[in-house]
Design an enzyme around this catalytic site. Structure first.
Site, PDB file in Angstrom:
ATOM      1  N   SER A   1      60.336 -24.459 -22.329  1.00  0.00           N
ATOM      2  CA  SER A   1      59.407 -24.261 -21.213  1.00  0.00           C
ATOM      3  C   SER A   1      58.707 -25.524 -20.742  1.00  0.00           C
ATOM      4  CB  SER A   1      58.378 -23.204 -21.588  1.00  0.00           C
ATOM      5  OG  SER A   1      57.541 -23.699 -22.592  1.00  0.00           O
TER       6      SER A   1
ATOM      7  N   HIS B   1      61.942 -17.215 -21.797  1.00  0.00           N
ATOM      8  CA  HIS B   1      61.830 -17.744 -20.434  1.00  0.00           C
ATOM      9  C   HIS B   1      63.101 -17.499 -19.623  1.00  0.00           C
ATOM     10  CE1 HIS B   1      57.880 -19.595 -20.415  1.00  0.00           C
ATOM     11  NE2 HIS B   1      58.096 -19.912 -21.684  1.00  0.00           N
TER      12      HIS B   1
ATOM     13  N   LYS C   1      56.347 -11.754 -20.190  1.00  0.00           N
ATOM     14  CA  LYS C   1      56.567 -12.675 -19.067  1.00  0.00           C
ATOM     15  C   LYS C   1      57.198 -11.883 -17.913  1.00  0.00           C
ATOM     16  CE  LYS C   1      57.012 -16.583 -22.280  1.00  0.00           C
ATOM     17  NZ  LYS C   1      55.606 -16.941 -22.418  1.00  0.00           N
TER      18      LYS C   1
HETATM   19  C1  LIG Z   1      60.024 -19.500 -26.052  1.00  0.00           C
HETATM   20  C2  LIG Z   1      58.889 -18.587 -26.389  1.00  0.00           C
HETATM   21  N1  LIG Z   1      58.975 -17.800 -27.471  1.00  0.00           N
HETATM   22  C3  LIG Z   1      57.986 -16.969 -27.829  1.00  0.00           C
HETATM   23  C4  LIG Z   1      56.827 -16.877 -27.075  1.00  0.00           C
HETATM   24  C5  LIG Z   1      55.751 -15.932 -27.503  1.00  0.00           C
HETATM   25  O1  LIG Z   1      55.831 -14.769 -26.742  1.00  0.00           O
HETATM   26  P1  LIG Z   1      54.696 -13.672 -26.868  1.00  0.00           P
HETATM   27  O2  LIG Z   1      53.670 -14.007 -25.837  1.00  0.00           O
HETATM   28  O3  LIG Z   1      55.396 -12.378 -26.616  1.00  0.00           O
HETATM   29  O4  LIG Z   1      54.168 -13.739 -28.250  1.00  0.00           O
HETATM   30  C6  LIG Z   1      56.689 -17.658 -25.932  1.00  0.00           C
HETATM   31  C7  LIG Z   1      55.456 -17.586 -25.131  1.00  0.00           C
HETATM   32  O5  LIG Z   1      54.837 -18.537 -24.789  1.00  0.00           O
HETATM   33  C8  LIG Z   1      57.741 -18.530 -25.577  1.00  0.00           C
HETATM   34  O6  LIG Z   1      57.642 -19.323 -24.501  1.00  0.00           O
END
Ligand SMILES: Cc1ncc(COP(=O)(O)O)c(C=O)c1O
Length: 391
Positions: A181, A209, A238
């Site tokens: 990201s 993402h 998201k």
């Molecule tokens: C690649 C990635 N994995 C996991 C997460 C965590 O997701 P969650 O908000 O469902 O805990 C995020 C969120 O920022 C993310 O960008």
């Protein structure tokens, strides 16, 4: 106790002095392209609201119906009395959407990643992780007893080297984000899959993402690269409605084992019924979401092209995350402040979130942005960029 509080205050002061303090701006309303902050309406260009479902009326209605039909909360973990019909329905539908056997819901993708490694890997196993993987993958790996290897970001020669070093392990698992990201770069999944097959390793992709909006029909990076992963983790927080919740999709027996062994799944509350109901609706909207995805990609292309014409440098390619590279930390912060004055809400990212000297503003496009809003954002960047002599 006084000592403890004093030390915390000192640490906090040091974070502030280094300019690393993260401030929270309170929104005076819901998550939408136009938000109200400190009594002023501004355009929001920093949410992970890729398909615009976070404030979508159909989602709000589905959550309300879920609340009325299934109640507010489960007051239980899944295996005691926390599984309702919609929990299983959502798991089955997520799995079908991603062409996997089954999916196991967690309270967040962070929890999914925190639980998956420890549940599946032991001392005789090895895990190999991209250096820039998400914090939750890093933490999940810390919790497991497998031998750990880290390969340089996207570096296939280094991955091959680490696979050779890990060859005596019983199970070898490669873990990668599908989309990273901070740079909006995409894992070379074809090459990773080939290396995994060559070394008899399994592959875990975190597609937070991508799920719902990226790749053919929004089926994510494995569909984009036409590869299969043994394990897929992702978020409901998201594109899929933006509330909370995550999942691990896997082969049938692996998913069944995760239900027995993933600690966040076993020892944390079930996803709340209104979120489950709304996530089912989100998935339905995603499945007939060609128009939303086209709108998102059109907005992304318009923004990227406009910024390049203005003279800005952007990272990434086709992804709706558009990191605008500014270099110096102070410059990125001043730009973000200036943009807010111009009615554009974006956030500057600097060290240690990104390498020193690579500060940036991470713009995120949404299907909910209108063309006029994207143009307004471009024009504000143009004005602020000239003011600070960046373009
Ligand atoms: C690649 C990635 N994995 C996991 C997460 C965590 O997701 P969650 O908000 O469902 O805990 C995020 C969120 O920022 C993310 O960008």
């Amino acid at each position: 106790m006084a000592e403890f509080a004093r030390r915390s205050a000192e640490t906090l002061a040091s974070i502030r002095e280094q300019g690393l303090l993260k401030e929270e701006r309170e929104l005076q309303g819901g998550q939408q392209p136009v938000i109200r902050v400190r009594g002023r309406e501004v355009l929001n260009f920093c949410a992970n609201n890729y398909l615009g479902l976070a404030g979508h009326l159909a989602i709000v209605r589905a959550a309300r119906r879920g609340l009325e039909r299934w109640g507010y909360g489960m007051a239980s973990v899944r295996f005691i009395c926390g599984t309702q019909e919609p929990h299983r329905e959502l798991e089955r539908k997520i799995a079908a959407f991603l062409s996997m056997d089954d999916a196991v819901l967690h309270s967040s993708c962070f929890d999914a990643n925190a639980g998956v490694f420890e549940a599946l890997l032991g001392e005789s196993d090895a895990v190999i992780s991209d250096k820039l993987n998400h914090a939750s993958i890093i933490d999940g790996i810390r919790l497991c007893k497998a031998q750990r290897f880290v390969y340089e970001h996207l570096d296939m020669a280094d991955l091959a080297k680490k696979l050779r070093e890990a060859k005596s392990a019983q199970n070898i698992l490669i873990a990668t984000d599908g989309v990273f990201s901070m740079d909006a770069d995409i894992a070379p999944l074809k090459e990773i899959r080939e290396l995994a097959d060559e070394h008899n390793a399994v592959l875990l992709i975190d597609d937070s993402h991508a799920t719902g909006f990226f790749g053919p029909e929004g089926r994510g990076t494995p569909a984009l690269h036409r590869v299969k992963a043994e394990l897929l983790t992702s978020t409901l927080g998201k594109a899929l409605g933006g509330a909370s919740g995550g999942f691990i999709a896997a082969e049938r027996d692996v998913a069944a084992l995760l239900r027995q062994k993933s600690r966040p799944y076993l020892f944390s509350n079930s996803l709340a019924p209104p979120i489950v109901a709304a996530s089912l609706k989100a998935l339905e909207l995603v499945e007939k979401g060609a128009k939303l995805r086209k709108r998102l990609m059109d907005n992304t292309r318009r923004f990227r092209k406009g910024m390049e014409q203005l003279g800005f440098t952007l990272k990434g390619g086709e992804h709706p995350i558009a990191p605008v590279m500014l270099g110096e930390e102070l410059q990125a912060r001043q730009m973000a402040e200036e943009l807010l004055k111009e009615g554009i809400y974006v956030v500057a990212f600097s060290y240690p979130v990104v390498p020193r000297g690579q500060a940036r503003i991470r713009v995120q496009l949404s299907a909910a942005h209108t063309t006029a809003q994207v143009e307004q954002c471009l024009s504000a960047f143009g004005k602020a960029g000239k003011k600070f002599h960046i373009i």
